[in-house]
Every structure is written in structure tokens, then in C-alpha cells.
Design a protein around this motif. Structure first.
Motif, PDB file in Angstrom:
ATOM      1  N   ARG A 255       1.008  12.638  18.095  1.00 45.58           N
ATOM      2  CA  ARG A 255       2.423  12.400  18.397  1.00 45.58           C
ATOM      3  C   ARG A 255       3.129  11.787  17.190  1.00 45.58           C
ATOM      4  N   ALA A 256       2.468  10.836  16.531  1.00 48.42           N
ATOM      5  CA  ALA A 256       3.079  10.211  15.360  1.00 48.42           C
ATOM      6  C   ALA A 256       3.327  11.227  14.250  1.00 48.42           C
ATOM      7  N   TYR A 257       2.364  12.108  14.045  1.00 46.70           N
ATOM      8  CA  TYR A 257       2.524  13.128  13.010  1.00 46.70           C
ATOM      9  C   TYR A 257       3.689  14.053  13.341  1.00 46.70           C
ATOM     10  N   ARG A 258       3.804  14.404  14.613  1.00 44.01           N
ATOM     11  CA  ARG A 258       4.902  15.288  15.012  1.00 44.01           C
ATOM     12  C   ARG A 258       6.254  14.594  14.820  1.00 44.01           C
ATOM     13  N   ILE A 259       6.328  13.298  15.152  1.00 40.10           N
ATOM     14  CA  ILE A 259       7.565  12.546  14.914  1.00 40.10           C
ATOM     15  C   ILE A 259       7.925  12.595  13.431  1.00 40.10           C
TER      16      ILE A 259
ATOM     17  N   LEU B 163       3.683   2.728   7.049  1.00 46.44           N
ATOM     18  CA  LEU B 163       3.775   1.923   5.831  1.00 46.44           C
ATOM     19  C   LEU B 163       3.814   2.787   4.571  1.00 46.44           C
ATOM     20  N   LEU B 164       3.322   4.022   4.652  1.00 51.02           N
ATOM     21  CA  LEU B 164       3.312   4.902   3.481  1.00 51.02           C
ATOM     22  C   LEU B 164       4.452   5.906   3.490  1.00 51.02           C
ATOM     23  N   GLY B 165       5.232   5.966   4.578  1.00 50.11           N
ATOM     24  CA  GLY B 165       6.353   6.883   4.646  1.00 50.11           C
ATOM     25  C   GLY B 165       5.912   8.336   4.674  1.00 50.11           C
ATOM     26  N   PHE B 166       6.868   9.233   4.428  1.00 49.60           N
ATOM     27  CA  PHE B 166       6.565  10.660   4.474  1.00 49.60           C
ATOM     28  C   PHE B 166       5.510  11.051   3.438  1.00 49.60           C
ATOM     29  N   ALA B 167       5.503  10.355   2.309  1.00 49.08           N
ATOM     30  CA  ALA B 167       4.563  10.703   1.243  1.00 49.08           C
ATOM     31  C   ALA B 167       3.120  10.450   1.660  1.00 49.08           C
ATOM     32  N   GLY B 168       2.925   9.590   2.639  1.00 47.63           N
ATOM     33  CA  GLY B 168       1.569   9.262   3.064  1.00 47.63           C
ATOM     34  C   GLY B 168       1.049  10.110   4.197  1.00 47.63           C
ATOM     35  N   MET B 169       1.815  11.120   4.605  1.00 46.54           N
ATOM     36  CA  MET B 169       1.357  11.970   5.705  1.00 46.54           C
ATOM     37  C   MET B 169       0.184  12.838   5.263  1.00 46.54           C
ATOM     38  N   ALA B 170      -0.785  12.993   6.173  1.00 51.95           N
ATOM     39  CA  ALA B 170      -1.942  13.840   5.903  1.00 51.95           C
ATOM     40  C   ALA B 170      -1.523  15.308   5.855  1.00 51.95           C
ATOM     41  N   PRO B 171      -2.420  16.202   5.406  1.00 55.91           N
ATOM     42  CA  PRO B 171      -2.049  17.621   5.287  1.00 55.91           C
ATOM     43  C   PRO B 171      -1.728  18.296   6.606  1.00 55.91           C
ATOM     44  N   GLY B 172      -2.196  17.729   7.736  1.00 59.42           N
ATOM     45  CA  GLY B 172      -1.899  18.342   9.024  1.00 59.42           C
ATOM     46  C   GLY B 172      -2.793  19.537   9.298  1.00 59.42           C
TER      47      GLY B 172
ATOM     48  N   PRO C 195      -8.005  11.922  10.324  1.00 62.64           N
ATOM     49  CA  PRO C 195      -7.461  11.883   8.958  1.00 62.64           C
ATOM     50  C   PRO C 195      -6.640  13.108   8.594  1.00 62.64           C
ATOM     51  N   CYS C 196      -6.813  14.205   9.341  1.00 59.56           N
ATOM     52  CA  CYS C 196      -6.019  15.397   9.049  1.00 59.56           C
ATOM     53  C   CYS C 196      -4.568  15.242   9.493  1.00 59.56           C
ATOM     54  N   TYR C 197      -4.325  14.304  10.427  1.00 60.79           N
ATOM     55  CA  TYR C 197      -2.981  14.152  10.983  1.00 60.79           C
ATOM     56  C   TYR C 197      -2.454  12.714  10.866  1.00 60.79           C
ATOM     57  N   ASP C 198      -3.076  11.901  10.041  1.00 63.60           N
ATOM     58  CA  ASP C 198      -2.579  10.530   9.890  1.00 63.60           C
ATOM     59  C   ASP C 198      -1.132  10.533   9.389  1.00 63.60           C
ATOM     60  N   ALA C 199      -0.349   9.605   9.947  1.00 62.49           N
ATOM     61  CA  ALA C 199       1.050   9.460   9.522  1.00 62.49           C
ATOM     62  C   ALA C 199       1.403   7.979   9.530  1.00 62.49           C
ATOM     63  N   PRO C 200       0.810   7.198   8.624  1.00 60.93           N
ATOM     64  CA  PRO C 200       1.039   5.745   8.628  1.00 60.93           C
ATOM     65  C   PRO C 200       2.444   5.396   8.174  1.00 60.93           C
TER      66      PRO C 200
ATOM     67  N   PRO D  74      13.639  -4.194   6.031  1.00 59.96           N
ATOM     68  CA  PRO D  74      14.923  -3.619   6.454  1.00 59.96           C
ATOM     69  C   PRO D  74      15.619  -2.896   5.306  1.00 59.96           C
ATOM     70  N   SER D  75      16.164  -1.727   5.610  1.00 56.44           N
ATOM     71  CA  SER D  75      16.850  -0.947   4.583  1.00 56.44           C
ATOM     72  C   SER D  75      17.758   0.074   5.246  1.00 56.44           C
ATOM     73  N   ARG D  76      18.868   0.376   4.581  1.00 60.20           N
ATOM     74  CA  ARG D  76      19.759   1.440   5.063  1.00 60.20           C
ATOM     75  C   ARG D  76      19.163   2.820   4.794  1.00 60.20           C
ATOM     76  N   ASP D  77      18.105   2.877   3.966  1.00 62.11           N
ATOM     77  CA  ASP D  77      17.421   4.140   3.688  1.00 62.11           C
ATOM     78  C   ASP D  77      16.153   4.306   4.523  1.00 62.11           C
ATOM     79  N   ALA D  78      15.769   3.281   5.266  1.00 58.27           N
ATOM     80  CA  ALA D  78      14.473   3.293   5.939  1.00 58.27           C
ATOM     81  C   ALA D  78      14.413   4.336   7.047  1.00 58.27           C
ATOM     82  N   VAL D  79      13.243   4.955   7.194  1.00 59.72           N
ATOM     83  CA  VAL D  79      12.903   5.795   8.343  1.00 59.72           C
ATOM     84  C   VAL D  79      11.537   5.313   8.819  1.00 59.72           C
ATOM     85  N   VAL D  80      11.463   4.842  10.054  1.00 62.19           N
ATOM     86  CA  VAL D  80      10.222   4.254  10.565  1.00 62.19           C
ATOM     87  C   VAL D  80       9.858   4.915  11.890  1.00 62.19           C
ATOM     88  N   TRP D  81       8.565   4.857  12.238  1.00 64.44           N
ATOM     89  CA  TRP D  81       8.108   5.466  13.489  1.00 64.44           C
ATOM     90  C   TRP D  81       6.782   4.833  13.910  1.00 64.44           C
ATOM     91  N   SER D  82       6.461   4.996  15.169  1.00 63.80           N
ATOM     92  CA  SER D  82       5.163   4.583  15.693  1.00 63.80           C
ATOM     93  C   SER D  82       4.890   5.333  16.987  1.00 63.80           C
TER      94      SER D  82
END
Length: 700
Positions: free
Chosen positions: A496-500, A218-227, A211-216, A465-473
Motif C-alpha cells: 500500500r505504501a509503495y502504491r501511495i 525518510l528517503l522520499g521518492f528517490a528511495g523507492m525500491a524497483p517495484g 525489499p522489492c516494494y520498500d517505500a521509506p 516541515p517544508s512547503r515542498d514536502a511529500v510524506v506518506w505512511s
């Protein structure tokens, strides 16, 4: 006596002649390769096909129709990768002992337990007539290459010839990746033992995520854990680093045009699979009226698995989700379910083995010796991924690609998509059973009466789909706490996902060069945190020059018992951490490029045949870095696509395009791979023509 001596001399002469003939034959096999130039006629084609090979031997096929293009693809794969294809076919079908003798018998017994032949036969029956025709054209091409091209050196070494290729063989070898990426009965067996020791033991042994490094996504950058600023203790970190599973995974990310310096969408993908000679992927570009597609495919399979067409690019990573349900057997199994199979063994008489199979179940024995029953959608509802892949190859929009992926079976994959309208998107595709066990324990036999159908595709995670979208896995948990479905017993750790996400968040806009540099990133977030806990000054980079990187890996192995392959007996606390750090400090300082070096072995290396091995990759990155490299595993290709300007992107593989040492393209990409060079894959007609080194014409 004289007669006996003469006979012995004659026998010795024969043996010497045979040895000389063998050596000459092998020597010839090391020098020859498939034809790259000229004309080959009398083929099962409707129209002539032109094959232009670029400077690394990648073929660019120009055909008059799709069937001829697929025939040419079969001819080329059969020319360049025939032994690899035959070996993979034998592995999946449990036929290695026919070549390698009794040494391979145990492996064959294990593989035969999975009813691949029954799965493939059912897949074939479900295919549309047009798909069957294309598979038939591909196998015709492979067989034509067998008849017209030199026999690869491995067949000469092993004294056998491959049997003809069939359309069903392509379905069979495509199952190899399914088996590789499936969360299977052995994975569940480990969890089952921990589950019965209680929820706390299970959670400690098999953390759902970090949970310290979750980067889902579906939640975008705002949903990243504190790291790294997240409060935690060394015990938890050691638990999460103790996973002994092979680091099979992948990275992918994509950005819409509004996040791109090029004004077009961008997409990057690097699947992590077994590192071997020849490599996992075969690169090819195919063009026919209504079809233009390029990228990577699996040798023995038609179409492009990962790559792009004129207007759409796609990448994939393993979903690391629940795949099947496993049951303890009832007291009385149906006697009619037992089947006997005959296994051929070279230099030995055939042996038989008995397996349990019914219409919707099959029996296997786990690595720990436990007999269980398996219910798997790939067996009782067997559909091949070939048709969705063909549809993806021809998709003109993200919406069309998503429709194609709605029929995608196993393995479940995360797909990143980007199209020429400048949009990017994400979708999870595949069959995930709605099983309450969720791969955490074996069902009791009483549960056999219950069925767990897969979740509907419409309910699986997606980013529109969006011209503003940024996605990763990166095989990580892709959703946040409000997502309603339970998809996995244990996602891959999210480092790795968190680093991306961290690198994507660091910039507003990107280009091909930035995405390429991201794929070479060697910062290990968890090992950096471990070093800080141990009071070791280090920048966290697993780079070749670093001796501290070697020490940190040694420390991690000591703390987690990964050097023994056992579950950690003592999780790290301050005293254990202090003692382990002191022990590691006494060991020799070795640069990571040496300590983490990864030899690339040919399959015959297990027989002591090492002259077919590839170029050793120096240590650079590990299982927790984007530049992923771990013993026996690696990024299997690195691709970045500038969507719509395809000549500007590229794709590189670790060794070479050809499986034939005499071709000049056996290991010729290794230098570029080690240097981190992205090798262009010509796509436009002008680029293909200008980079063509060899030209081959295939004629009816």
C-alpha cells in the motif's frame, strides 16, 4: 384440577403480557432517538451551548468555554452512541459476562489478565488538574444524556441499564485502540517458535519487509525500491502474502503547498480498523473561545483524535513497531504477586480468577496456553494519550504539534502533519523499548534483571516541515538502511505504501479530488505480480466487476494456506503455482463485488439479532489495495483536508453517525461511502449555519 388449569392459564396470560410488553418496548426503542431540536435545561453548564446538526446528523457545538464544549460532547456521544460506549467499557474491563452470562466468561477472563484498572488509576493520578476537569465535564455530559434521552434499543433487548459514566471510563475505553494496535505476546509467541528453528526459517516465515516494494518516507521518492521489475521468485512472494494477522493498518499522506494546486497544504487519512455497527468513529465539530477543532473521535473519549483545528491537520497510522518485552517466568514466582479478581456472571454465581501482577510486570497466558510475564511501558509508566491529544487539538503550528506528540505514549503511531503556512511533515511518536529481542522471541527469566527504556523521541524517524514536502505512511518500514535504530520485528508489507508513493510520484501537483481518488484505488501490486507469475492476464484491480480478481484471491489463499489460518506448509514454486492455477480455473467465476462483499454486523448479531446490522459493502479492494477492505476490516473513515480551506475537504464514514436506528442517521452515509463520495464537514461559521438541519440548545 380446575384450580391447576386456572393457574396455568393465568401464568400463560402473564407470559403473553410480558412478551407483548417486551415487543412493544423494543419496537418503541427502534423508533426513538436522542433529541435533535429544542431546548434542554438544568445541565451542569456555565453558559448556553448551541448544537447544530448538519444533513447527516453530525453535531457542530458552539460553546462559551472549553469545559462547556466538552460537556456537550459527552452529552452528544452519550445520546448517539451509549450502547457502543457501554459495551466497549465492559469489553476492556472484562465485564461482558455481567450482561451476556457464562457465554462471555472466557473473554472476560482473558481481558482481566491485562491490568487495565491499575493502568487507568495510575493514568488518572498523573493527569494535570485541568485535564481531570475536562474528563469530569465529559462524564457529566454522558450521565446527563443517560438521564434525559431515550434508552437505546440494545438495553431494552438485553434487559439492563448502564451504570453512570466516570472520567476513568474514558481512559479505559481509550485503551481499546492501544490494545488493538499493540504488537502483543501472542504475536511474539508465533515469532518465538520460528526464531528457535533458526534465522532462515524466521526470515522466511516473518519477512521484515519486501525489499522489492520498500517505500521509506525518510528517503522520499528517490528511495523507492524497483517495484515489480525487481528480480524475485514466487517463493518469496508467497511467504510475504502468508501473514495471517488481521489487516489492521491505515493509510496517510500529505503534501506541502508547493506540491498543491490549491496553494495550500493537503492531507489524506484513512485508518483501517474493525468494521462493525455502529462504526469506530464519531464525527463532531467543537468551537469555543481559543478552540475550534473538528474530525473524528472515539465514542467515550473527549477531544478530536484525528482531524484538524483552525490551522493544523493531522492523520495517523499504526507504527507496527516493538511495544513490549515478554519473559519466560522464573521457577519461583513471588507468591505476593498473585491477585484474585471476582467476575460477575449474569444468571450465575460470581466466579474468581487469579492473576500475577507486580509493580512492573504482569502475567498472561498466550493463545497457545503458555504463561509468560510482560513488561510494558503502558503498565509501569502509565500515561494517557488524552493530554497529548488535547494539546494537538490546540496546536497552532507543526512545531507545536510535534512538541505535543513528544509526550505521546502507546500505541506508537506515524503522524502526518500539515499546517496553514503550507508545510507538511511526518513524525513517529510513542514508546518503543530498546529491547534486543525486538519482539522476535521470549526473553529467558534471567533477563528480568535488565531494563529496556524507550528510545528518546528525538531519535525517532521524522521528516522536517517544508512547503515542498511529500510524506506518506501505510504501516510500512519508514527508514532506509542507514537509520541506526531497530524499531520493529516485522513491518507491514509495503504494497500500500509503495502504491501511495507511486501515485504521488506520478504527478507534480495535487488537489483534493486527486487525493480522494487515491483513497479509492483498487490496484493490488502483489496480486498483479502473482497473476503474471501464473500467466493470467489481468489489470491487477480488485474491482467489483472482475471475476479474475476473485480467482487471484483464491489462488493466493491456496498458495499460502491462509484459508486454513496455518503457516504455509509449501511455499509456491513453479509446479505448485501451475497446479494451484489449474485448480482455481475449474472453480465458478464470481464477480469480486459478490465474492468480496463484507457484511457490517452489530455486536448482537452473535446472538442471532440481525435487524441492527448495517448495509453490506460490496467487494471493492482488499487487504493490499489503498481502498482497503478485508473480512471484518475496512477503511474506518476517509478524510481529505485542504488545509486552511476546511469546507473544501471532508470526511465520510462507512455507515452513519448515530447508533440509534430510529434517528435517520444509522446507515445514511453507506451510499456515499460505496460511491466513493467525500462528504464535506462544514467548519466555517457560514457553512455550519447554512447546512444546519436541526438546532438544539443546552442550558445551565
Amino acid at each position: 384440577m380446575k384450580l391447576l388449569l386456572r393457574a396455568a392459564a393465568a401464568l400463560l396470560a402473564v407470559v403473553l403480557l410480558l412478551a407483548i410488553g417486551f415487543a412493544l418496548d423494543v419496537g418503541y426503542g427502534m423508533r426513538v432517538h436522542a433529541r435533535f431540536e429544542g431546548t434542554i435545561s438544568g445541565l451542569a453548564l456555565q453558559r448556553p451551548v448551541m448544537v447544530l446538526r448538519d444533513d447527516r446528523g453530525v453535531p457542530h457545538v458552539i460553546a462559551g468555554n472549553e469545559r462547556d464544549a466538552v460537556f456537550a460532547q459527552g452529552y452528544l456521544e452519550g445520546s448517539d452512541r451509549l450502547f457502543q460506549m457501554d459495551l466497549l467499557r465492559r469489553f476492556v474491563l472484562g465485564e461482558l459476562a455481567e450482561v451476556f452470562g457464562s457465554a462471555a466468561l472466557a473473554q472476560d477472563r482473558r481481558e482481566r489478565a491485562i491490568p487495565i484498572r491499575a493502568i487507568v488509576d495510575a493514568q488518572w493520578r498523573h493527569l494535570a488538574p485541568q485535564t481531570r476537569e475536562l474528563l469530569g465535564a465529559f462524564s457529566d455530559g454522558v450521565n446527563a444524556a443517560m438521564q434525559r434521552e431515550p434508552l437505546p434499543v440494545e438495553f431494552r433487548l438485553l434487559f439492563y441499564r448502564p451504570r453512570p459514566w466516570t472520567p476513568q471510563d474514558s481512559l479505559a475505553v481509550s485503551m481499546a485502540t492501544v490494545l488493538d494496535l499493540t504488537d502483543d505476546w501472542n504475536d511474539i509467541a508465533d515469532r518465538d517458535a520460528a526464531w528457535h528453528r533458526g534465522p532462515a526459517t524466521f526470515a522466511r516465515r516473518f519477512p521484515f519487509s519486501d525489499p522489492c516494494y520498500d517505500a521509506p518516507v525518510l528517503l522520499g521518492f528517490a528511495g523507492m525500491a524497483p517495484g515489480p521489475s525487481c528480480h524475485r521468485d514466487a517463493r518469496r512472494l508467497a511467504s510475504e502474502l502468508s501473514d495471517t494477522r488481521a489487516p489492521v493498518g491505515s493509510n496517510e499522506w500529505a503534501a506541502g503547498a508547493r506540491r498543491s494546486l490549491t496553494g495550500r497544504a493537503l492531507l489524506a487519512n484513512d485508518p483501517h480498523l474493525g468494521l462493525r455497527m455502529p462504526g469506530v468513529w464519531y464525527l463532531i465539530d467543537m468551537r469555543a473561545p481559543g478552540l475550534h477543532v473538528a474530525g473524528a473521535t472515539l465514542p467515550g473519549c473527549p477531544g478530536i483524535v484525528l482531524g484538524h483545528n483552525d490551522v493544523l491537520a493531522w492523520g495517523a497510522t499504526s507504527g507496527t513497531v516493538t511495544s513490549l518485552s515478554v519473559y519466560l517466568p522464573p521457577a519461583n514466582l513471588d507468591p505476593a504477586g498473585w491477585q484474585t479478581e471476582t467476575i460477575g456472571v449474569r444468571f450465575h454465581r460470581d466466579v474468581t480468577a487469579r492473576y500475577y501482577r507486580t509493580r512492573d510486570l504482569f502475567g498472561v497466558t498466550t493463545a497457545g496456553g503458555r504463561f509468560v510475564l510482560v513488561r510494558w511501558d503502558a503498565y509501569d509508566h502509565p500515561y494517557s494519550s488524552v493530554e497529548p491529544i488535547f494539546a494537538l487539538d490546540e496546536a497552532g503550528t507543526i512545531e507545536a504539534a510535534t512538541a505535543a506528540l513528544s509526550a505521546f505514549p502507546d500505541p506508537t503511531l506515524n503522524f502526518a502533519l500539515a499546517d496553514a503556512t503550507g508545510r507538511a511533515a511526518y513524525v513517529l511518536a510513542g514508546h518503543i523499548p530498546n529491547d534486543p529481542a525486538r519482539g522476535r522471541w521470549f526473553h529467558p527469566a534471567s533477563d528480568l534483571r535488565d531494563r529496556y527504556p524507550p528510545y528518546a523521541f528525538s531519535r525517532l524517524p521524522k521528516v522536517a516541515p517544508s512547503r515542498d514536502a511529500v510524506v506518506w505512511s501505510a504501516n510500512n518500514k519508514m527508514y532506509g538502511p542507514s537509520y541506526p535504530l531497530a524499531l520493529s520485528p516485522q513491518f507491514a508489507v509495503p504494497y500500500r505504501a509503495y502504491r501511495i508513493a507511486q501515485l504521488l510520484r506520478a504527478r507534480r501537483t495535487y488537489d483534493v479530488d486527486y487525493f480522494t481518488r487515491m483513497q479509492l484505488d483498487v490496484l493490488s501490486l502483489p496480486e498483479l505480480e502473482l497473476a503474471r507469475d501464473a500467466g493470467i492476464a489481468w489489470n491487477g484491480e480488485m474491482n467489483g466487476a472482475s471475476t479474475t480478481a476473485t480467482a487471484i484471491e483464491r489462488l493466493r489463499l491456496r498458495l499460502t494456506d491462509r484459508h486454513t489460518g496455518r503457516m504455509p506448509s509449501v511455499l509456491a514454486d513453479k509446479a505448485v503455482l501451475r497446479d494451484a492455477t489449474r485448480e482455481v480455473a475449474l472453480e465458478p467465476a464470481v464477480p469480486w463485488r459478490i465474492a468480496g462483499a463484507d457484511p457490517v454486523l452489530h455486536a448482537l448479531a452473535t446472538l442471532g439479532i440481525n435487524f441492527l446490522d448495517g448495509v453490506t459493502l460490496p467487494g471493492n479492494g482488499d487487504a493490499y489495495t489503498l481502498h482497503m477492505q478485508s473480512p471484518g476490516y475496512s477503511q474506518s473513515f476517509r478524510a481529505v483536508w485542504d488545509v486552511g480551506n476546511w469546507d473544501a475537504g471532508g470526511i465520510t464514514i462507512p455507515q452513519g453517525e448515530s447508533g440509534e436506528p430510529g434517528s435517520g442517521h444509522y446507515t445514511d452515509q453507506a451510499e456515499a461511502w460505496i460511491a466513493g463520495r467525500l462528504w464535506p464537514l462544514p467548519f466555517s461559521d457560514a457553512a455550519v449555519q447554512s447546512t444546519a438541519v436541526d438546532r438544539l440548545t443546552l442550558l445551565p
